[in-house]
Design a protein around this motif. Structure first.
Motif, short mmCIF file in Angstrom:
data_model
loop_
_atom_site.label_atom_id
_atom_site.label_comp_id
_atom_site.label_asym_id
_atom_site.label_seq_id
_atom_site.Cartn_x
_atom_site.Cartn_y
_atom_site.Cartn_z
N THR A 277 56.28 61.51 53.29
CA THR A 277 55.22 62.55 53.95
C THR A 277 54.75 63.42 53.04
OG1 THR A 277 56.15 62.12 56.17
CG2 THR A 277 54.69 64.01 55.98
N LEU A 278 53.54 63.62 53.10
CA LEU A 278 52.99 64.83 52.11
C LEU A 278 51.85 65.53 52.89
CD1 LEU A 278 52.23 65.70 49.11
CD2 LEU A 278 50.62 63.98 48.99
N THR A 279 51.77 66.88 52.60
CA THR A 279 50.60 67.49 53.10
C THR A 279 49.84 67.94 51.82
OG1 THR A 279 52.01 68.94 54.64
CG2 THR A 279 49.83 70.00 54.27
N VAL A 280 48.52 67.24 52.19
CA VAL A 280 47.59 67.42 50.83
C VAL A 280 47.23 68.73 50.54
CG1 VAL A 280 45.17 66.41 50.26
CG2 VAL A 280 46.79 65.23 51.82
N ASP A 281 47.31 69.29 49.48
CA ASP A 281 47.06 70.57 49.24
C ASP A 281 45.68 70.52 48.12
OD1 ASP A 281 48.16 73.35 47.80
OD2 ASP A 281 47.98 72.07 46.11
N PRO A 282 44.82 71.58 48.62
CA PRO A 282 43.64 71.58 47.95
C PRO A 282 43.88 71.72 46.37
CG PRO A 282 43.89 73.23 49.80
CD PRO A 282 45.09 72.57 49.55
N GLY A 283 44.67 72.41 45.88
CA GLY A 283 44.69 72.70 44.37
C GLY A 283 44.99 71.38 43.88
N ARG A 284 46.01 70.62 44.47
CA ARG A 284 46.44 69.08 43.91
C ARG A 284 45.12 68.38 43.90
NH1 ARG A 284 51.88 66.09 45.68
NH2 ARG A 284 51.54 64.62 44.18
N LEU A 285 44.42 68.37 44.99
CA LEU A 285 43.22 67.38 44.92
C LEU A 285 42.30 67.64 43.90
CD1 LEU A 285 42.18 67.42 48.79
CD2 LEU A 285 43.27 65.71 47.30
N ARG A 286 41.94 69.12 43.49
CA ARG A 286 41.27 69.45 42.45
C ARG A 286 41.78 69.00 41.09
NH1 ARG A 286 40.87 74.17 45.83
NH2 ARG A 286 38.65 74.23 46.62
N PHE A 287 43.14 69.10 40.94
CA PHE A 287 43.75 68.51 39.68
C PHE A 287 43.65 67.25 39.58
CE2 PHE A 287 47.50 67.25 37.53
CZ PHE A 287 47.67 67.99 36.17
N PHE A 288 43.88 66.41 40.64
CA PHE A 288 44.01 64.96 40.52
C PHE A 288 42.36 64.44 40.05
CE2 PHE A 288 43.14 60.80 42.34
CZ PHE A 288 44.08 60.08 42.03
N ASP B 24 34.48 66.97 46.82
CA ASP B 24 33.60 67.35 47.59
C ASP B 24 33.93 68.75 48.02
OD1 ASP B 24 32.58 64.83 47.44
OD2 ASP B 24 33.39 64.18 49.32
N ASP B 25 33.15 69.46 48.67
CA ASP B 25 33.03 71.04 49.20
C ASP B 25 34.12 71.00 50.39
OD1 ASP B 25 31.28 71.92 47.24
OD2 ASP B 25 29.78 71.93 48.54
N ASP B 26 33.92 69.74 51.12
CA ASP B 26 34.87 69.78 52.16
C ASP B 26 36.37 69.25 51.89
OD1 ASP B 26 34.41 66.90 51.83
OD2 ASP B 26 33.96 66.41 53.61
N LEU B 27 36.61 69.27 50.66
CA LEU B 27 38.03 68.77 50.01
C LEU B 27 38.36 67.33 50.44
CD1 LEU B 27 39.54 72.09 49.78
CD2 LEU B 27 38.58 70.81 47.99
N ARG B 28 37.51 66.46 50.31
CA ARG B 28 37.82 65.08 50.99
C ARG B 28 38.83 64.50 49.97
NH1 ARG B 28 33.79 60.51 53.29
NH2 ARG B 28 33.34 62.26 54.43
N VAL B 29 40.09 63.90 50.29
CA VAL B 29 40.65 63.23 49.27
C VAL B 29 40.21 62.12 48.52
CG1 VAL B 29 42.77 61.90 49.28
CG2 VAL B 29 42.70 63.73 50.83
N HIS C 266 40.09 53.37 56.33
CA HIS C 266 39.73 53.38 57.79
C HIS C 266 39.28 54.63 58.03
CE1 HIS C 266 42.06 49.61 58.16
NE2 HIS C 266 43.03 49.99 57.50
N SER C 267 39.72 55.79 57.39
CA SER C 267 39.01 57.19 57.87
C SER C 267 39.34 57.99 56.57
CB SER C 267 39.50 57.55 59.14
OG SER C 267 40.81 57.86 59.15
N PRO C 268 38.45 58.78 56.36
CA PRO C 268 38.73 59.85 55.23
C PRO C 268 39.85 60.79 55.50
CG PRO C 268 36.74 60.60 56.48
CD PRO C 268 37.20 59.07 57.05
N ALA C 269 40.46 61.40 54.55
CA ALA C 269 41.53 62.25 54.83
C ALA C 269 40.97 63.64 53.89
CB ALA C 269 42.82 61.79 54.04
N HIS C 270 41.65 64.70 54.41
CA HIS C 270 41.04 65.94 53.84
C HIS C 270 42.40 66.89 53.23
CE1 HIS C 270 37.49 64.57 55.99
NE2 HIS C 270 36.87 65.24 55.29
N ALA C 271 41.97 67.97 52.80
CA ALA C 271 43.09 68.89 52.33
C ALA C 271 43.46 69.44 53.99
CB ALA C 271 42.35 70.08 51.60
N GLY C 272 44.92 69.75 53.55
CA GLY C 272 45.62 70.07 55.07
C GLY C 272 46.01 69.07 55.68
N ASP C 273 45.54 67.85 55.55
CA ASP C 273 45.97 66.77 56.51
C ASP C 273 47.46 66.08 55.94
OD1 ASP C 273 43.81 66.34 57.69
OD2 ASP C 273 43.16 64.27 56.50
#
Length: 139
Positions: free
Chosen positions: A16-27, A36-41, A80-87
């Motif tokens: 299990t992982l909580t999606v971190d916004p900083g990590r999304l930007r780094f990735f 994306d501005d909505d921080l989509r994974v 199946h559905s998008p994930a976002h930061a914080g999920d």
């Protein structure tokens, strides 16, 4: 040494992982993309969830496979559905097939992983195929 087909159907430890916004930007930066501005994974980020497991490849070793002979064969995603930061996402992998080719010189292990949110809704299905070379087989 042949991989035991009795492992087919084995559910592996979930991660299990909580999606971190900083990590999304780094990735995104690492793969030459933007977030994306909505921080989509980003789609392929989901592959990295299982790598959070302290022994991400322990299941391979438990099958008696020497990691020196392992190759990455295939990776695919069904979204199946998008994930976002914080999920909060959970990856639940399962071995779904084991087969050989070339007289056992190459063995293939198929692992399918369901990625879900904390509420149980499905985000994606991942499929990984690893190839195991058996240098002494098929001669």
């Amino acid at each position: 040494m042949a991989v035991d087909t009795a492992a087919i159907g084995t559910e592996l430890p979930a991660t299990t992982l909580t999606v971190d916004p900083g990590r999304l930007r780094f990735f995104a930066k690492a793969i030459g993309d933007t977030v994306d501005d909505d921080l989509r994974v980003p789609p392929t980020f989901l592959f990295s969830i299982e790598l959070e497991n302290p022994n991400a490849f322990g299941w391979v070793e438990q099958l008696g496979i020497d990691m020196r002979f392992v190759l990455h064969g295939e990776q695919s995603f069904t979204y199946h559905s998008p994930a976002h930061a914080g999920d909060v996402l959970t990856a639940t992998p399962r071995i779904t097939d084991i087969y050989s080719k070339k007289g056992g010189a190459l063995e293939f292990i198929v692992k399918e992983t369901a990625v879900t949110r904390a509420d149980g809704s499905l985000v994606a299905d991942l499929k990984t195929v690893i190839v195991v070379r058996n240098p002494g087989a098929g001669k």
